[in-house]
Design a protein around this motif. Sequence first.
Motif, short mmCIF file in Angstrom:
data_model
loop_
_atom_site.label_atom_id
_atom_site.label_comp_id
_atom_site.label_asym_id
_atom_site.label_seq_id
_atom_site.Cartn_x
_atom_site.Cartn_y
_atom_site.Cartn_z
N HIS A 145 -1.96 -1.92 8.57
CA HIS A 145 -1.90 -2.41 7.18
C HIS A 145 -0.78 -2.29 6.47
O HIS A 145 0.20 -1.42 6.63
N HIS B 14 0.24 -2.30 2.17
CA HIS B 14 -0.34 -2.78 0.73
C HIS B 14 0.88 -2.92 -0.15
O HIS B 14 1.84 -2.17 -0.29
N TYR C 26 -0.25 8.53 10.21
CA TYR C 26 0.25 7.27 10.32
C TYR C 26 1.41 7.34 11.38
O TYR C 26 2.23 8.20 11.49
N HIS D 240 1.76 0.54 7.59
CA HIS D 240 1.56 1.54 8.51
C HIS D 240 0.37 1.76 9.36
O HIS D 240 -0.46 0.57 9.21
N GLU E 249 1.49 6.62 -0.97
CA GLU E 249 1.83 5.54 -0.30
C GLU E 249 2.73 4.61 -0.80
O GLU E 249 2.16 3.90 -1.94
FE FE Z 1 -2.38 2.81 3.79
#
Ligand code: FE
Length: 160
Positions: A60, A62, A77, A98, A92
Motif C-alpha cells: 500500500h 498512503h 516492511y 511498502h 511512515e
Molecule cells: Fe503503511
Amino acid sequence: MTVQPFGLQPEIVANAIPADERVWVPQADNVWFRPLLLNTVSGGWCNLLRVRRSGVLSRHRHPMLVVGYVIKGRWFYREHDWVANEGDFVYEPPGETHTLEVPADCAEMITFFNISGAMIYLDEYGQQTGYEDVFTKLEMCRAHYEAVGLGASYVDQFVR
Ligand code: FE
C-alpha cells in the motif's frame, strides 16, 4: 468550573483492547481492526490492527502521514531492513509504498496506527487494487456491528 467552547466535540476514552471480542472488525483472514477514532472532518482514523497469521498482508501507499506504536508482536516492511518490535514507535512518510509482512514466528501482532487520509492498495506492478478511507472503515464497522448484534450505531461512539 472550566468553560468549554460551544460546539466542542466530546472526548473519547476507551480501553483500547476491548473485553468484547465483537468490537474487532474482520478485515481479512485472521486480520482485524479495532476502531478508536473515525475522523470524518480532516479524514483519517486511529485503530488497532490485529494479525494472527504470518506473511504478506498488503502492499500500500498512503498520501499522508501514518504513525504507529507496536503493542504486541512485530512486523516489517519488505522495502526496509528494520523490524518494528513490541514497544516501537513508527513514522511512515507520506507518499511511500511498502509491503507489510508479519514474520513466521509471530503468532499475534497488535499495532496502534493513526492513519491520515487514505490507504491505497497496490498490486506488484504498482497499479491500484483498492483503497480505504474513514468512510469505507465506517461502513465496514456499521455492517459488522449490525451483523454481530451490537447494532450499526455502535460505531457512532468512535466517529467525530
Ligand atoms: Fe503503511
